[in-house]
Motif scaffolding. Sequence first.
Motif, PDB file in Angstrom:
ATOM      1  N   GLY A   1      22.485  -0.073  21.879  1.00  0.00           N
ATOM      2  CA  GLY A   1      22.341   1.317  22.293  1.00  0.00           C
ATOM      3  C   GLY A   1      22.207   2.248  21.102  1.00  0.00           C
ATOM      4  O   GLY A   1      21.546   3.288  21.179  1.00  0.00           O
ATOM      5  N   ARG A   2      22.849   1.878  20.003  1.00  0.00           N
ATOM      6  CA  ARG A   2      22.775   2.664  18.778  1.00  0.00           C
ATOM      7  C   ARG A   2      22.557   1.708  17.613  1.00  0.00           C
ATOM      8  O   ARG A   2      23.028   0.569  17.629  1.00  0.00           O
ATOM      9  N   ARG A   3      21.855   2.196  16.618  1.00  0.00           N
ATOM     10  CA  ARG A   3      21.585   1.369  15.455  1.00  0.00           C
ATOM     11  C   ARG A   3      21.960   2.117  14.190  1.00  0.00           C
ATOM     12  O   ARG A   3      21.791   3.333  14.094  1.00  0.00           O
ATOM     13  N   GLU A   4      22.431   1.337  13.216  1.00  0.00           N
ATOM     14  CA  GLU A   4      22.687   1.887  11.892  1.00  0.00           C
ATOM     15  C   GLU A   4      21.416   1.712  11.072  1.00  0.00           C
ATOM     16  O   GLU A   4      20.941   0.588  10.878  1.00  0.00           O
ATOM     17  N   ILE A   5      20.854   2.823  10.637  1.00  0.00           N
ATOM     18  CA  ILE A   5      19.587   2.810   9.916  1.00  0.00           C
ATOM     19  C   ILE A   5      19.826   3.130   8.448  1.00  0.00           C
ATOM     20  O   ILE A   5      20.524   4.092   8.108  1.00  0.00           O
ATOM     21  N   GLU A   6      19.243   2.313   7.602  1.00  0.00           N
ATOM     22  CA  GLU A   6      19.201   2.599   6.172  1.00  0.00           C
ATOM     23  C   GLU A   6      17.757   2.915   5.818  1.00  0.00           C
ATOM     24  O   GLU A   6      16.876   2.060   5.964  1.00  0.00           O
ATOM     25  N   LEU A   7      17.510   4.150   5.401  1.00  0.00           N
ATOM     26  CA  LEU A   7      16.180   4.555   4.974  1.00  0.00           C
ATOM     27  C   LEU A   7      16.106   4.504   3.458  1.00  0.00           C
ATOM     28  O   LEU A   7      16.900   5.142   2.772  1.00  0.00           O
ATOM     29  N   LEU A   8      15.156   3.719   2.956  1.00  0.00           N
ATOM     30  CA  LEU A   8      14.905   3.651   1.519  1.00  0.00           C
ATOM     31  C   LEU A   8      13.554   4.281   1.241  1.00  0.00           C
ATOM     32  O   LEU A   8      12.554   3.916   1.876  1.00  0.00           O
TER      33      LEU A   8
ATOM     34  N   LYS B   1       0.834  -1.190   0.000  1.00  0.00           N
ATOM     35  CA  LYS B   1       0.000   0.000   0.000  1.00  0.00           C
ATOM     36  C   LYS B   1       0.881   1.256   0.000  1.00  0.00           C
ATOM     37  O   LYS B   1       1.844   1.355   0.777  1.00  0.00           O
ATOM     38  N   ALA B   2       0.578   2.210  -0.872  1.00  0.00           N
ATOM     39  CA  ALA B   2       1.320   3.471  -0.890  1.00  0.00           C
ATOM     40  C   ALA B   2       1.186   4.147   0.467  1.00  0.00           C
ATOM     41  O   ALA B   2       0.115   4.167   1.071  1.00  0.00           O
ATOM     42  N   GLY B   3       2.311   4.686   0.962  1.00  0.00           N
ATOM     43  CA  GLY B   3       2.334   5.290   2.286  1.00  0.00           C
ATOM     44  C   GLY B   3       2.711   4.323   3.390  1.00  0.00           C
ATOM     45  O   GLY B   3       2.568   4.628   4.572  1.00  0.00           O
ATOM     46  N   SER B   4       3.232   3.143   3.010  1.00  0.00           N
ATOM     47  CA  SER B   4       3.597   2.121   3.999  1.00  0.00           C
ATOM     48  C   SER B   4       5.059   2.238   4.413  1.00  0.00           C
ATOM     49  O   SER B   4       5.931   2.560   3.604  1.00  0.00           O
ATOM     50  N   PHE B   5       5.304   1.928   5.678  1.00  0.00           N
ATOM     51  CA  PHE B   5       6.659   1.714   6.193  1.00  0.00           C
ATOM     52  C   PHE B   5       6.843   0.216   6.402  1.00  0.00           C
ATOM     53  O   PHE B   5       6.058  -0.417   7.116  1.00  0.00           O
ATOM     54  N   ILE B   6       7.875  -0.365   5.802  1.00  0.00           N
ATOM     55  CA  ILE B   6       8.170  -1.794   5.957  1.00  0.00           C
ATOM     56  C   ILE B   6       9.580  -1.930   6.543  1.00  0.00           C
ATOM     57  O   ILE B   6      10.575  -1.636   5.867  1.00  0.00           O
ATOM     58  N   PRO B   7       9.717  -2.371   7.805  1.00  0.00           N
ATOM     59  CA  PRO B   7      11.035  -2.587   8.399  1.00  0.00           C
ATOM     60  C   PRO B   7      11.581  -3.971   8.038  1.00  0.00           C
ATOM     61  O   PRO B   7      10.839  -4.957   8.065  1.00  0.00           O
ATOM     62  N   THR B   8      12.852  -4.056   7.697  1.00  0.00           N
ATOM     63  CA  THR B   8      13.477  -5.332   7.348  1.00  0.00           C
ATOM     64  C   THR B   8      14.890  -5.398   7.929  1.00  0.00           C
ATOM     65  O   THR B   8      15.435  -4.401   8.413  1.00  0.00           O
ATOM     66  N   ILE B   9      15.467  -6.593   7.872  1.00  0.00           N
ATOM     67  CA  ILE B   9      16.846  -6.810   8.297  1.00  0.00           C
ATOM     68  C   ILE B   9      17.543  -7.674   7.252  1.00  0.00           C
ATOM     69  O   ILE B   9      16.904  -8.210   6.347  1.00  0.00           O
ATOM     70  N   LYS B  10      18.834  -7.826   7.415  1.00  0.00           N
ATOM     71  CA  LYS B  10      19.592  -8.707   6.537  1.00  0.00           C
ATOM     72  C   LYS B  10      19.207 -10.154   6.831  1.00  0.00           C
ATOM     73  O   LYS B  10      19.080 -10.560   7.986  1.00  0.00           O
ATOM     74  N   ALA B  11      19.017 -10.956   5.785  1.00  0.00           N
ATOM     75  CA  ALA B  11      18.598 -12.347   5.952  1.00  0.00           C
ATOM     76  C   ALA B  11      19.650 -13.156   6.710  1.00  0.00           C
ATOM     77  O   ALA B  11      20.857 -12.942   6.547  1.00  0.00           O
ATOM     78  N   GLN B  12      19.186 -14.081   7.546  1.00  0.00           N
ATOM     79  CA  GLN B  12      20.045 -15.005   8.265  1.00  0.00           C
ATOM     80  C   GLN B  12      19.564 -16.432   7.999  1.00  0.00           C
ATOM     81  O   GLN B  12      18.546 -16.641   7.335  1.00  0.00           O
ATOM     82  N   THR B  13      20.265 -17.398   8.551  1.00  0.00           N
ATOM     83  CA  THR B  13      19.888 -18.794   8.344  1.00  0.00           C
ATOM     84  C   THR B  13      19.107 -19.369   9.509  1.00  0.00           C
ATOM     85  O   THR B  13      18.657 -20.511   9.456  1.00  0.00           O
ATOM     86  N   SER B  14      18.938 -18.585  10.584  1.00  0.00           N
ATOM     87  CA  SER B  14      18.202 -19.050  11.750  1.00  0.00           C
ATOM     88  C   SER B  14      17.806 -17.840  12.581  1.00  0.00           C
ATOM     89  O   SER B  14      18.553 -16.865  12.666  1.00  0.00           O
ATOM     90  N   LEU B  15      16.648 -17.901  13.215  1.00  0.00           N
ATOM     91  CA  LEU B  15      16.169 -16.755  13.994  1.00  0.00           C
ATOM     92  C   LEU B  15      17.120 -16.348  15.121  1.00  0.00           C
ATOM     93  O   LEU B  15      17.301 -15.153  15.366  1.00  0.00           O
ATOM     94  N   PRO B  16      17.757 -17.296  15.851  1.00  0.00           N
ATOM     95  CA  PRO B  16      18.662 -16.856  16.912  1.00  0.00           C
ATOM     96  C   PRO B  16      19.863 -16.038  16.410  1.00  0.00           C
ATOM     97  O   PRO B  16      20.520 -15.353  17.198  1.00  0.00           O
ATOM     98  N   LEU B  17      20.151 -16.110  15.125  1.00  0.00           N
ATOM     99  CA  LEU B  17      21.286 -15.364  14.574  1.00  0.00           C
ATOM    100  C   LEU B  17      20.921 -13.929  14.191  1.00  0.00           C
ATOM    101  O   LEU B  17      21.794 -13.130  13.868  1.00  0.00           O
TER     102      LEU B  17
ATOM    103  N   GLN C   1      20.220 -10.158  14.146  1.00  0.00           N
ATOM    104  CA  GLN C   1      20.672  -8.974  14.877  1.00  0.00           C
ATOM    105  C   GLN C   1      19.896  -7.767  14.376  1.00  0.00           C
ATOM    106  O   GLN C   1      19.578  -7.668  13.192  1.00  0.00           O
ATOM    107  N   THR C   2      19.606  -6.831  15.287  1.00  0.00           N
ATOM    108  CA  THR C   2      18.884  -5.623  14.889  1.00  0.00           C
ATOM    109  C   THR C   2      19.755  -4.378  15.028  1.00  0.00           C
ATOM    110  O   THR C   2      19.248  -3.264  15.094  1.00  0.00           O
ATOM    111  N   ASP C   3      21.079  -4.571  15.065  1.00  0.00           N
ATOM    112  CA  ASP C   3      21.985  -3.418  15.071  1.00  0.00           C
ATOM    113  C   ASP C   3      21.860  -2.612  13.787  1.00  0.00           C
ATOM    114  O   ASP C   3      22.075  -1.402  13.775  1.00  0.00           O
ATOM    115  N   ASN C   4      21.532  -3.320  12.708  1.00  0.00           N
ATOM    116  CA  ASN C   4      21.352  -2.683  11.408  1.00  0.00           C
ATOM    117  C   ASN C   4      19.917  -2.933  10.935  1.00  0.00           C
ATOM    118  O   ASN C   4      19.496  -4.082  10.831  1.00  0.00           O
TER     119      ASN C   4
END
Length: 452
Positions: free
Chosen positions: A400-407, A315-331, A333-336
């Motif tokens: 404590g700090r995160r690297e954010i990429e805004l697209l 939907k136009a006007g949506s924010f979708i948060p994502t992370i880099k793909a991993q091979t398992s949920l315990p791996l 990280q939300t630093d980026n």
Amino acid sequence: SENYHEADSLGFFATDSANNSFLIDDFWFGPASIIDIFDAKAADWFMQKHKPLIDQGIAGWWSDLGEPEKHPAGIKYKAGSGKNLNNLYGHTWAKTTSSFYRKNYPNQRVFNLIRSGYAGTQRYSTFPRSGDVKRSWAGLKAQLPIMLTMSMSGIPYMHSDVGGYAEGVFNEELYTRWVQLGVFSPIFRPHGDKHPTEPIYYSEETRKIVRNLLNLRYELIPYIYTMAYQQTLHGKPLVRPLMYEQDDDYLLDKYDLYYFGDNLLVAPILEAGANSRRVDLPIGTWLDFFTGEEYYGGRTIEAGAPISKIPVFVKAGSFIPTIKAQTSLPLIQTDNLTITYYYHNDVTKASGELYLDDGKSPDAIKKGNYQLFSFSAQNSDKELSIDISHNDGVYLLRPGRREIELLVKNLPGRPENVRVDGKGVEFRYVPKDKQVQVKFTMGSAPVNIKIK
């Protein structure tokens, strides 16, 4: 077995008319008796058998056959006849498991995979499957009304055995289309009998498609986890029929198209050999999730769907948060984090959110041990302003700090400048994707991004 003889001697099984343990000769795996889950002492004995495995690190259970699958006439429990308690057996089993964890492992979540329950079973950390579904196109198609009606009934994590479980033949097209549906379901879980559901057993082309889909599922975990938070707090289904969002009698029996959270519209391919399908787009402006192509809603389109693609619209006007793909949920990280905003000039205001916690505490929301990000966008003729803030909530190992990429996608042209908190910053513009990329570091303070 040793456990059987112990339970039998203690009188912990359902009984027959002579008050002896009711022996079922042809239960799924052979002769068996059924634990009297309604007897508090029997239930506790049963759960104590789980404890050594929990202490070894087992985090989830498959509570199968809980109808019970075989429930002969004449079987009795301390709470009454089997006939009167049939629908409550799986429900009480789930409640027993949940109560045991709350008492003995109060800081640990439980994953309980079930196929039987009753009204209210969702309270007990249950994740129901639709049973041993047939490996066929009809079996695939049947999952949509099951998943959506159960979600509307307050059972939010209904899902299917991806690939189909029983009968049928080895079919790469069917498998691929089922995986596509699974990626946009509350739970993604391949499972089958006779024919494998692991991608390694399929052709290189299928493995490549499925690999990309699995990566997408992991990338979408922040979006899906936020959906789970919204479900817990507000009761919003993770998957929703169109009638949930739009009051129209025409939509009452439409199950081949659904919302995945607030922002995504999913149109699974449910027919063999199909390379496209008709999609009735709801009112609004929609963008193809994969190509960025723009559509106005309130009309029917023919959406392309080669074997590698499932039609999905954002939907136009949506924010979708994502992370880099991993091979398992315990791996994970939300630093980026990557935050994607889907721009359209007709959308003057928009908002979204992102929920994060330690992934383990069952009382994270109750105790306030979570971080809730808020996103907002204001669009004028000359400038797009985006604000990102959070509640600064604390949880174990929170960065404590995160690297954010805004697209920002679907911008009509290259911006003149981009400012972060009033300061001009470097940015990247990709004309092919009509996309602006901005990177910055975020701590506890809110951040404002202006794109002119």
